[in-house]
Design a protein around this motif. Structure first.
Motif, short mmCIF file in Angstrom:
data_model
loop_
_atom_site.label_atom_id
_atom_site.label_comp_id
_atom_site.label_asym_id
_atom_site.label_seq_id
_atom_site.Cartn_x
_atom_site.Cartn_y
_atom_site.Cartn_z
N ARG A 1 27.66 -25.24 -10.01
CA ARG A 1 27.87 -24.07 -9.16
C ARG A 1 29.30 -24.04 -8.67
NH1 ARG A 1 23.59 -26.49 -6.88
NH2 ARG A 1 24.85 -27.05 -5.08
N GLU A 2 29.82 -22.83 -8.53
CA GLU A 2 31.17 -22.67 -7.98
C GLU A 2 31.10 -22.61 -6.46
OE1 GLU A 2 35.24 -20.14 -8.76
OE2 GLU A 2 33.41 -19.58 -9.78
N LYS A 3 32.02 -23.30 -5.82
CA LYS A 3 32.06 -23.32 -4.36
C LYS A 3 32.59 -21.98 -3.86
CE LYS A 3 33.07 -27.17 -2.35
NZ LYS A 3 33.79 -28.34 -1.84
N THR A 4 31.84 -21.38 -2.96
CA THR A 4 32.27 -20.13 -2.37
C THR A 4 32.86 -20.41 -1.00
OG1 THR A 4 30.08 -19.76 -1.46
CG2 THR A 4 30.56 -18.75 -3.59
N THR A 5 34.00 -19.84 -0.74
CA THR A 5 34.65 -20.07 0.55
C THR A 5 34.17 -19.03 1.54
OG1 THR A 5 36.52 -18.72 -0.12
CG2 THR A 5 36.71 -21.08 -0.47
N ASP B 1 35.18 -30.27 -9.77
CA ASP B 1 36.24 -29.28 -9.97
C ASP B 1 36.60 -29.19 -11.46
OD1 ASP B 1 36.29 -29.05 -7.25
OD2 ASP B 1 38.25 -29.99 -6.98
N ARG C 1 26.80 -32.34 -4.87
CA ARG C 1 26.36 -33.18 -3.75
C ARG C 1 26.60 -34.66 -4.00
NH1 ARG C 1 20.68 -30.73 -1.60
NH2 ARG C 1 21.40 -28.60 -1.32
N ASP D 1 30.70 -27.03 -6.59
CA ASP D 1 29.88 -27.32 -5.42
C ASP D 1 28.82 -28.34 -5.83
OD1 ASP D 1 28.79 -27.23 -2.92
OD2 ASP D 1 27.72 -25.35 -3.22
N ARG E 1 36.55 -24.54 -8.21
CA ARG E 1 36.05 -25.56 -7.29
C ARG E 1 34.55 -25.70 -7.51
NH1 ARG E 1 39.87 -28.63 -5.07
NH2 ARG E 1 41.67 -27.41 -4.50
#
Length: 120
Positions: free
Chosen positions: A114-118, A27, A96, A94, A92
């Protein structure tokens, strides 16, 4: 018995539940920190990527990394410290992994997360 006693004492130093956002490695955050200079006090923002979460309870910390003038700078913040005014999640990530130490060797585009996509 002693751990229960310690938890009871530490409870009064914890910040309220809604004051801290949900934080995860990857983040991008902005941490507002109280800085004391002489007899004056001001707020200073520190913006970077969380590469590590550690500890629990009062001793919970985050390590935030940013690159300043071509030099990687990491700073550790105690989440429940009175010096930490607020933490705002800007993006946010993304990822692992739980610890993002591999970002230390990477620069430029290779250090992007990478940006977390909701998904609803």
């Amino acid at each position: 018995m002693t751990t229960e006693l310690i938890k009871e004492i530490e409870k009064e130093y914890l910040k309220p539940e809604g004051e801290l956002p949900a934080l995860n490695p990857g983040d991008s955050v902005k941490v507002m920190v109280r800085i004391r200079e002489g007899n004056k006090e001001r707020l200073q923002g520190y913006e970077g990527v969380i590469i590590k979460l550690a500890g629990a309870g009062v001793s919970k910390t985050i390590t935030v990394r940013r690159v300043f003038q071509g030099v990687g700078v990491e700073r550790v913040f105690l989440l429940h410290s009175p010096k930490v005014e607020s933490i705002k999640v800007l993006r946010r990530g993304d990822v692992r992994r739980a610890k993002l130490y591999y970002l230390r060797e990477r620069t430029g585009k290779a250090a992007r997360i990478r940006e977390k996509t909701t998904q609803k």
